[in-house]
Design an enzyme around this catalytic site. Structure first.
Site: not given
Ligand SMILES: *Cc1c(COP(=O)(O)O)cnc(C)c1O
Length: 393
Positions: A73, A153, A181, A201-203, A239, A327
């Site tokens: 992301g 997020n 998100q 973003s994948g994760h 790659t 924090c």
């Molecule tokens: C997690 C997040 C990102 C960053 O994504 P990554 O794959 O961790 O670099 C960007 N924008 C939002 C809204 C996110 O929640």
């Protein structure tokens, strides 16, 4: 229940789904080819790569050739903002964004300011909503980009992306949305939304970390992110991360197929958790919009306690959550999002985010509803400050 860990931090990252891992595995071993090679290994890799591109495109309602794979992301946000405005430099140097964007967008905008760009950071209302009117009013003849996130997020608020997209289109301004998100959590259609670029973003959707994508509408010019080979239409050399790409394709396909069921089930759990917290703990408020929010997002401010202390107690009780302040990163500044919705520092400091996901069960929600009031009561009793005595930072 105490021997089991409950994960309620899905906005930070998610587990890789077993089906996703299974789809990825052959691409580490048997099918390890380089998609640029012309032999059988290479052609197999190329097919898998293009299949995943189709899966991502189908989820967004676009063409496969409009999808570029990235490392996540943050990279997609950086690419969209830095390289799209670069291609528009002759038109002007003004960017419109919101005050509650992810740091991947905000810090990129701050960098652009150092490069001579002007950035308008639109305020949000008490629910975290950007007003469509304020976007319209911020547009200038030299505005080259509007970048507004689809879903926040921290507080889960969903923005009126289609309406903002319409205004951007009417004014001939590029529109990017950070949908990290939103993808897998709400329906997405890049044409109905009129977005020119979209980051994912994948994760955050049960694929691995380190893989993401950027949608770029055909016809939109964007300059190179990485110079080198001809990968990703010559714009992002290197790659390809084939196992990650295959995993992203599989995860996004599953998420879209299951979206109606996910939305129904997870938003019911979210509402049960919100009600359980508000009904059983005095002096608590919900942050974000009551209904226009992500299915899995719960964010509350608990007065007279520290978010950090709350997190540690929850962790001891087997619940992983997140606090609404920064924090954890060693600073005492509360989150820019909570400040932007108008929370005073002392209330922002007592904020807690519980983000539900695919794996969240009703028993887990019930457990949190049962445990949290006692934890809060205990912390308040121990605290040198109490209900009649606000702390000052
Ligand atoms: C997690 C997040 C990102 C960053 O994504 P990554 O794959 O961790 O670099 C960007 N924008 C939002 C809204 C996110 O929640």
């Amino acid at each position: 229940m105490s021997d089991r860990l409950i994960y309620m931090d899905n906005a930070a990252t998610t587990s890789v789904r077993p089906e996703v891992l299974e789809a990825m595995m052959p691409y580490f071993t048997q099918h390890f080819g380089n998609a640029s090679s012309i032999h059988t290994f290479g052609r197999g890799a190329r097919r898998a790569l293009e299949n995943a591109r189709k899966q991502v495109a189908a989820a967004l309602g676009c063409e496969a050739r409009e999808i570029y794979f990235t490392a996540g992301g943050s990279e997609s946000d950086n690419w969209a903002i830095r390289c799209a405005v670069e291609a528009k430099a002759s038109k002007g140097k003004h960017i419109i964004t919101s005050a509650i964007e992810h740091h991947a967008v905000l810090h990129t905008c701050e960098y652009m300011e150092k490069q001579g760009y002007e950035v308008t950071y639109l305020p949000v209302d008490e629910y975290g909503l950007v007003s469509v009117e304020s976007v319209k009013n911020a547009i200038r003849p030299d505005t080259v980009l509007i970048t507004i996130m689809a879903a926040n997020n921290e507080i889960g608020t969903l923005q009126p992306i289609a309406e903002i997209g319409k205004i951007a289109k009417e004014n001939g301004i590029l529109f990017h949305t950070d949908a990290v998100q939103a993808v897998g959590a709400v329906p997405i259609d890049v044409n109905a939304w009129n977005v020119d670029m979209l980051s994912l973003s994948g994760h955050k959707l049960h694929a691995p970390k380190g893989i993401g994508a950027l949608y770029v509408r055909k016809g939109v010019r964007i300059s190179n992110l990485i110079y080198g080979g001809a990968q990703e239409r010559g714009l992002r050399a290197g790659t390809e991360n084939l196992p990650g790409i295959v995993g992203l394709g599989k995860a996004i396909e599953l998420a879209v197929a299951e979206l109606p069921e996910y939305t129904e089930r997870v938003s019911r759990l979210r509402d049960k958790l919100i009600k359980g917290i508000l009904d059983n703990i005095p002096d608590v408020q919900l942050n974000g919009h009551p209904t226009i929010r992500l299915p899995g997002n719960v964010n509350v401010s608990v007065r007279y306690v520290e978010g950090e202390a709350l997190l540690m107690r929850l962790d001891l009780a087997g619940v992983a959550a997140s606090s609404g302040s920064a924090c954890t990163s060693g600073s005492l500044d509360p989150s820019h999002v909570l400040l932007a919705i108008g929370l005073p520092h002392e209330i922002a400091h007592g904020s807690l985010r519980l983000s539900l996901g695919n794996d969240t069960t009703e028993e887990e929600v019930d457990y949190v509803i049962e445990k949290l009031p006692g934890i809060v009561e205990n912390l308040r009793a121990m605290s040198p400050v109490n209900a009649s005595n606000l702390f000052s930072f």
